[in-house]
Scaffold this active site. Structure first.
Site, short mmCIF file in Angstrom:
data_model
loop_
_atom_site.label_atom_id
_atom_site.label_comp_id
_atom_site.label_asym_id
_atom_site.label_seq_id
_atom_site.Cartn_x
_atom_site.Cartn_y
_atom_site.Cartn_z
N CYS A 144 0.71 5.00 9.88
CA CYS A 144 1.12 6.02 8.92
C CYS A 144 1.81 7.15 9.66
O CYS A 144 1.20 7.81 10.51
CB CYS A 144 -0.09 6.55 8.15
SG CYS A 144 0.38 7.81 6.93
N ASN B 208 -4.15 -0.12 8.60
CA ASN B 208 -2.92 0.65 8.75
C ASN B 208 -3.02 1.54 9.98
O ASN B 208 -3.74 2.53 9.99
CB ASN B 208 -2.70 1.50 7.49
CG ASN B 208 -1.42 2.31 7.53
OD1 ASN B 208 -0.67 2.26 8.51
ND2 ASN B 208 -1.16 3.07 6.49
N ASN C 167 2.77 10.04 8.56
CA ASN C 167 2.67 11.33 7.88
C ASN C 167 1.33 12.01 8.09
O ASN C 167 0.82 12.68 7.19
CB ASN C 167 2.93 11.15 6.39
CG ASN C 167 4.30 10.58 6.11
OD1 ASN C 167 5.27 10.97 6.74
ND2 ASN C 167 4.38 9.65 5.17
N ASP D 9 -0.53 2.80 -5.16
CA ASP D 9 -1.79 2.83 -5.91
C ASP D 9 -2.93 3.15 -4.96
O ASP D 9 -3.75 2.31 -4.61
CB ASP D 9 -2.00 1.47 -6.59
CG ASP D 9 -3.18 1.48 -7.55
OD1 ASP D 9 -3.65 2.58 -7.90
OD2 ASP D 9 -3.62 0.39 -7.94
N LYS D 10 -2.98 4.42 -4.56
CA LYS D 10 -3.91 4.81 -3.51
C LYS D 10 -5.37 4.72 -3.92
O LYS D 10 -6.25 4.45 -3.11
CB LYS D 10 -3.58 6.23 -3.03
CG LYS D 10 -2.22 6.32 -2.37
CD LYS D 10 -1.90 7.71 -1.88
CE LYS D 10 -0.57 7.71 -1.14
NZ LYS D 10 -0.56 6.84 0.03
N ALA E 52 0.84 -1.19 0.00
CA ALA E 52 0.00 0.00 0.00
C ALA E 52 0.88 1.25 0.00
O ALA E 52 1.97 1.25 0.56
CB ALA E 52 -0.91 0.01 1.22
#
Length: 382
Positions: free
Chosen positions: A210, A207, A212, A94-95, A91
């Protein structure tokens, strides 16, 4: 099924075209069509290219002939899901689920689209990417930009049901926008996307790591927060297996506590691990924000895979992520305990034929060491 590895002529054509494309990507395509653009622009152009080519059957046929190396030694079953090979796209690239057709024809075993969030998310201010070729790495600061899990999951379901052989997974995360609230709001954000994903893909990845986002990583901040999230997710009926994408940079005692929590919930696997945050020893401009992909993750992620396999045995299936550029690096992750191997940076720096290079090389390494199936090698060094 006729395997490329068992057909002299198909195998010869596949190897020759892969070698030719490897040379062409390194000396022609990458310097003149990819790295001569800023990385954000190159990413957008790649997505556009995929959107156009997927409607051109002759090019897809050529792609299959050149890249789709198949070999029975690579086939495996993980978490009840059948894979033609253990390699997948992680992941983060290709969001919005625009690449599955090309990846399927190239011979990927699976793809994880996303991460996607309950609400459409613009992501962080650009630039999102900085190249660090000296480290085989990208500095990534996208911030979960995507069109929303309602649309992404619908695309993923269609891609999965229409794929030739590739499995499709979706990664869900918490929306990174100004509407973020307390922990309960974040839990409901995940739950919305999980309800949308239930039964519509081969796997679903949660997820929680993350690096960010403006709210940080609250669900890995304590075992209690993680337990609250998965207590809520456990109430959502879903037939497909669930993996959890974990952080890379945590002391082992804290990490083990988080895994102990996951072991008590409806979680079948873990993805190890997300972007490298430690810049020690690396010369990187201070104003470049984000986490590091690729090379700086390689050793740490493989050791984390080994430790989780050693400590938790078969409780979790493991998808090993980070710094896979060669068949030897993929093999090391598998021998350390990874059932599946995922990558992104290798695709950018080495080219789309890298999936074939990895599969062919891994098959040779497995046969060299006397293994009949890739699953036989999982965890032998743990």
């Amino acid at each position: 099924m006729t395997y490329v590895s068992q057909s002299f002529w198909h195998d010869a054509v596949n190897k020759a075209t892969t070698d030719l494309f490897t040379f062409g990507y390194k000396h022609i395509i990458k310097p003149n069509f990819v790295f001569n653009h800023r990385p954000d622009e190159a990413h957008d152009q790649m997505i556009t290219f995929c959107s156009v080519v997927k409607h051109m059957p002759p090019l897809l046929w050529a792609e299959r002939t050149m890249f789709d190396y198949t070999d029975p030694i690579l086939e495996t079953q993980v978490m009840g899901v059948d894979f033609t090979n253990p390699f997948g796209l992680s992941a983060g690239l290709d969001k919005n689920c625009e690449m599955p057709v090309l990846l399927d024809n190239a011979g990927f075993g699976f793809e994880t689209v996303g991460s996607t969030t309950s609400r459409p998310c613009p992501g962080n201010p650009k630039p999102w990417f900085h190249r660090l070729p000296e480290y085989d790495s990208m500095m990534v600061h996208v911030g979960l930009a995507n069109i929303g899990s309602d649309k992404v999951i619908a695309r993923a379901e269609q891609a999965w049901t229409q794929a030739r052989q590739m499995q499709v997974s979706v990664s869900i995360a918490r929306t990174n926008d100004e509407l973020c609230g307390d922990l309960d709001e974040g839990i409901e954000d995940y739950c919305i996307s999980m309800r949308r994903a239930a039964g519509r893909t081969a796997m679903v990845e949660v997820n929680v790591s993350c690096p960010n986002t403006h709210v940080g990583e609250p669900f890995t901040a304590s075992p209690e927060n993680l337990d609250r999230l998965f207590t809520a997710l456990d109430k959502i009926d879903r037939p497909q297996p669930t993996l959890v994408k974990m952080p890379l940079n945590k002391p082992w005692p804290e990490y083990r506590e988080l895994l102990d929590v996951l072991a008590e919930h409806n979680v079948q696997g873990v993805s190890l691990a997300n972007l490298q945050k430690d810049r020690t020893g690396l010369e990187i401009p201070r104003d470049w924000e984000g986490g590091l992909s690729g090379g700086p993750c390689s050793t740490a992620s493989t050791e984390l895979v080994r430790r989780v396999r050693h400590e938790f045995g078969d409780r979790f299936a493991i998808a090993g992520i980070g710094g896979v550029f060669t068949p030897e690096q993929a093999y090391a992750k598998i021998r350390a305990g990874a059932d599946l191997v995922m990558f992104i940076s290798s695709l950018m720096y080495r080219g789309p034929q890298q999936i074939t290079v990895l599969k062919r090389g891994l098959a040779q390494l497995l046969r060299r060491d006397g293994f009949e199936h890739v699953s036989d090698a999982v965890g032998v060094d743990a």
